[in-house]
Design a protein around this motif. Structure first.
Motif, short mmCIF file in Angstrom:
data_model
loop_
_atom_site.label_atom_id
_atom_site.label_comp_id
_atom_site.label_asym_id
_atom_site.label_seq_id
_atom_site.Cartn_x
_atom_site.Cartn_y
_atom_site.Cartn_z
N ALA A 81 0.81 -1.22 0.00
CA ALA A 81 0.00 0.00 0.00
C ALA A 81 0.84 1.27 0.00
N LEU A 82 2.16 1.17 -0.10
CA LEU A 82 3.01 2.35 0.04
C LEU A 82 2.80 3.37 -1.08
N ARG A 83 2.48 2.93 -2.27
CA ARG A 83 2.27 3.90 -3.34
C ARG A 83 1.14 4.86 -2.99
N ASN A 84 0.11 4.33 -2.31
CA ASN A 84 -0.99 5.18 -1.86
C ASN A 84 -0.51 6.21 -0.84
N PHE A 135 2.52 7.48 -0.56
CA PHE A 135 3.37 8.49 -1.19
C PHE A 135 2.59 9.38 -2.15
N ARG A 136 1.49 8.89 -2.69
CA ARG A 136 0.62 9.79 -3.46
C ARG A 136 0.01 10.84 -2.54
N ARG A 137 -0.36 10.42 -1.34
CA ARG A 137 -0.97 11.34 -0.39
C ARG A 137 0.05 12.33 0.17
N PRO A 145 3.66 13.21 -0.95
CA PRO A 145 4.78 13.01 -1.87
C PRO A 145 6.14 13.43 -1.33
N GLN A 153 9.47 10.57 3.30
CA GLN A 153 10.37 9.43 3.10
C GLN A 153 10.22 8.49 4.29
N TRP A 198 -3.15 7.22 8.14
CA TRP A 198 -3.11 6.34 6.96
C TRP A 198 -3.17 4.88 7.37
#
Length: 301
Positions: A110-113, A115-117, A119, A122, A290
């Motif tokens: 789920a990490l892409r979600n 980092f979209r939230r 950006p 890190q 999150w």
């Protein structure tokens, strides 16, 4: 480096008890960290730290300063962030520690979600099945499953995870399907699990008429991490008790089978913990929000 940043360096060195660990956590050269402490000591005219070849300890003046400067740094961070958009305010490096199965099964996919939230965030993700010292290891927050020990950490309870009893089809073909915990002592085997904190093999637990009960079941192998625990069960070595989310994909594929659903072990709490520093950082708050969304479908209603 300004005085505020020097104080930030001082707090991290004091909490971690090490110049090297603090430098790594702050992503700074060790010489820069050492120079910042020296400049602050010269600036206020007192020695803040006792330095030896093996450890760093606070002086009496250092203890007084640490108590005063922590809340001030929290206020300064809030002031820096208060006029920024909420998403842009969540930036920088966040150190999170979590059980390996949660990292692999839930968080990593789920990490892409995340980092979209956020950006500009890190994530430094540690995956362990053992208790660690958050402050000394430079960890901002940690996910923990099970009853928490009393400590100075702040605990944010997320809910309760359903646990199930499982076996492989091969195991059940060889040893039969147990119908009651009383059957377990009659020719059945468990995969033993050693508690990371004590090294002792955990007992087989189940709920009956609202009461916690224990069953006697021998084990031929004892493991100390969830990956090996599940792998041994899937290989037909014995029965296990495991959070359902850990093995849902194996249950769906028929590689594991739930047994004795009427006698499940009691659910386990899952919590997020973080050091009490007066103010919770925006990064920690954003991660908690999150992860609450991520874990919610796996919690008991």
């Amino acid at each position: 480096m300004d005085r505020l940043d020097q104080y930030r360096v001082f707090v991290r060195v004091a909490e971690m008890g090490s110049f090297i660990k603090a430098a790594h956590a702050l992503d700074l050269p060790r010489t820069t960290v050492s120079a910042a402490i020296q400049q602050r000591e010269q600036g206020i005219g007192v020695r803040l730290l006792h330095r030896t070849t093996r450890q760093v300890q606070l002086t009496a003046d250092g203890m007084l300063l640490l108590d005063r400067v922590r809340p001030l740094l929290g206020e300064a961070d809030d002031i820096d962030q208060m006029f920024r958009a909420s998403q842009r305010a969540v930036s920088g490096r966040l150190h999170v520690d979590m059980p390996s199965r949660i990292a692999r099964r839930l968080v990593a996919p789920a990490l892409r979600n995340l980092f979209r939230r956020y950006p500009r965030l890190q994530l430094v993700m540690g995956s362990t099945d053992r208790a660690i010292d958050l402050v000394r290891e430079g960890v901002d927050c940690a996910i923990r499953v099970g009853t928490l020990q009393d400590s100075s950490l702040v605990a944010h309870r997320l809910g309760m995870l359903t646990l199930v009893n499982c076996a492989s089809p091969e195991y059940l073909h060889e040893y039969g399907m147990p119908a009651h915990p009383g059957d377990l002592s009659q020719g059945h085997w468990a995969v033993g699990y050693a508690a990371p904190t004590t090294g002792r093999e955990l007992p087989w637990e189940y709920m009956s008429l609202g009461t916690l009960q224990y069953a006697s079941i021998p084990s031929r192998v004892v493991v100390n991490n969830a990956e090996s625990y599940i792998a041994c069960c899937a290989a037909g070595i014995g029965l296990i008790q495991i959070p359902r989310f850990d093995v849902q994909h194996l249950l769906d594929r028929g590689r594991l089978v739930e047994v004795m659903p009427e006698f499940r072990p009691p659910p386990m709490p899952i919590s997020l913990i973080y050091p009490h520093r007066g103010h919770r950082s925006r990064r920690v708050g954003a991660f908690i929000e999150w992860f609450e969304e991520l874990i919610h479908p796996h919690l008991e209603a």
